[in-house]
Design a protein around this motif. Structure first.
Motif: not given
Ligand code: PLP
Length: 409
Positions: A114-120, A172-181
């Motif tokens: 992801l380039k700086p300034g990107s949104k996820f 967004p530039a990315a969707v980040l899935l995954g959780q601690s719960f």
């Protein structure tokens, strides 16, 4: 004049005491921890613990450079063996065992992709997301914006339609899935379809569920559309503390691999990689049975806890499909006037360890050899220690001593 050795003796005493207490005398129900197999532990304290090597395929200004250390004839082969084992276990075209932790594995994916300034987009901590993805942490360090995925709570199933709408709105530039719960798999296919239609990457933080994915008892993120999967190797995955990353995408791995050295870290800790390699190989043999037992234990314990009187999250959905269970904090307070932190302190005094936020994990007790038939007994002990304030420590110890050896190792 020689200085007294008091501090060294004290340190030795503390380590011995810790090993006895945490390794032999308690039941560990912390969802983010696990027990490392004896062979992997031996590798952690092997000669590799003090060695350097410049990892394979290191590039400097676009050129591959040779190893600048002598004496590394075995180190490269150890790394390669671990990486190939990870590729087989996770059915991935490329894997690397270099990331030093789950957090650094996330950084190893985000920074080059992801380039700086990107949104996820990421699941916010209020809904069980990892604190590191909240604004002000990883995103701030790397110069990204992060926006919350629309998820109601830690136990609420992720609604694909709402996530798709958010992707269309936020681009967004990315969707980040995954959780601690992390109780349930995601509707990943639908999410990935929408993300890919808008040129967004799908990143999957498998820190909590990596051992279950390895044992094919959780969704397979690569098959369902994730572009890059990464995570810790010491939660449901029973390896040494560290991280790994894998992907099927040649183009993405070409970006990620050279960035691992000198941008995110340098030395990748080859004793850890040897121990991780051992764990990967062990799971190739017994990972499926380990993961199946762990999930079955979590579901049986959820049911048994509710039966004895603990209010649990997600009861209507069968409590969990992972190694985790969540106490219902609000109903716990209404019914028993106690918060999860105080409950955990009572349990700790009776040799039953959980975290202080109402999360209970079954990975380590499954490694010890506990089975679903024993979960009602465990639930009873948790009830007696936590709510009735009984001193069950001696009973817990006597039971714990019946499991001196790790299973699935
Ligand atoms: C979802 C998730 N990702 C990443 C991490 C960070 O892992 P590590 O401690 O290996 O850096 C955690 C830690 O608890 C986590 O829960």
């Amino acid at each position: 004049m020689a200085l007294p050795r008091t501090n060294e003796a004290e340190l030795a005493r503390l380590v011995r005491a810790h090993n006895r207490w945490r390794g032999k005398e308690v039941f560990n129900l912390l969802a983010s921890e696990n027990a490392v197999s004896p062979v992997a532990r031996r590798y952690l304290s092997s000669d590799l613990a003090g060695r350097y090597t410049l990892p394979l395929d290191t590039e400097f200004h676009g050129e591959r450079i040779d190893n600048s250390y002598a004496g590394t004839r075995y180190t490269d082969a150890i790394e390669s063996l671990a990486d190939r084992a990870a590729e087989r276990l996770f059915r991935a075209r490329h894997a690397t065992t270099r990331p030093l932790s789950g957090h650094l594995a996330a950084m190893s994916a985000l920074a080059p992709l992801l380039k700086p300034g990107s949104k996820f987009l990421a699941i916010p901590p209020e809904a069980g997301g990892y604190d590191g993805y909240a604004p002000g942490f990883l995103a701030a360090v790397l110069g990204y914006q992060v926006r919350p995925l629309p998820v109601e709570s830690a136990s609420a199933p992720v609604d694909a339609a709402r996530v798709r709408e958010e992707i269309r709105r936020e681009r967004p530039a990315a969707v980040l899935l995954g959780q601690s719960f992390f109780l349930f798999p995601y509707p990943l296919k639908e999410i990935a379809e929408e993300a890919h239609a808008h040129d967004a990457l799908v990143l999957y933080d498998a820190s909590h569920v990596l051992g279950l994915i390895a044992g094919r008892q959780f969704q397979d993120p690569l098959v369902e559309g994730a572009d890059v999967v990464f995570g810790s190797t010491h939660k449901s995955f029973p390896g040494p503390q560290g991280g790994l990353l894998y992907t099927d995408r040649d183009d993405l791995f070409r970006e990620v691999a050279p960035a691992l050295v000198w941008r995110i870290f340098d030395n990748a800790h080859w004793h850890r990689i040897a121990a991780l390699g051992q764990t990967l190989l062990e799971l190739e043999r017994v990972g499926e049975e380990y993961a199946r037992t762990t999930v079955a234990n979590a579901q049986a314990l959820g049911h048994a806890l509710e039966e004895v009187g603990f209010p649990m999250e997600a009861a209507a959905q069968g409590y969990t499909r992972s190694h985790q269970l969540l106490l219902d904090r609000n109903r716990l307070f209404e019914r028993h006037a106690i918060r999860p932190g105080a409950l955990a302190r009572r349990w700790e005094k009776q040799r039953l360890l959980t975290d202080l936020v109402g999360r209970i994990g079954t990975a380590e007790v499954s490694r010890l050899g506990l089975t679903p038939e024993e979960m009602p007994r465990l639930a009873q002990l948790l009830w007696r220690a936590g709510i009735q304030r009984e001193r069950v420590g001696a009973e817990v110890l006597a039971w714990r001593l019946q499991y001196p050896r790790l299973r699935f190792a």
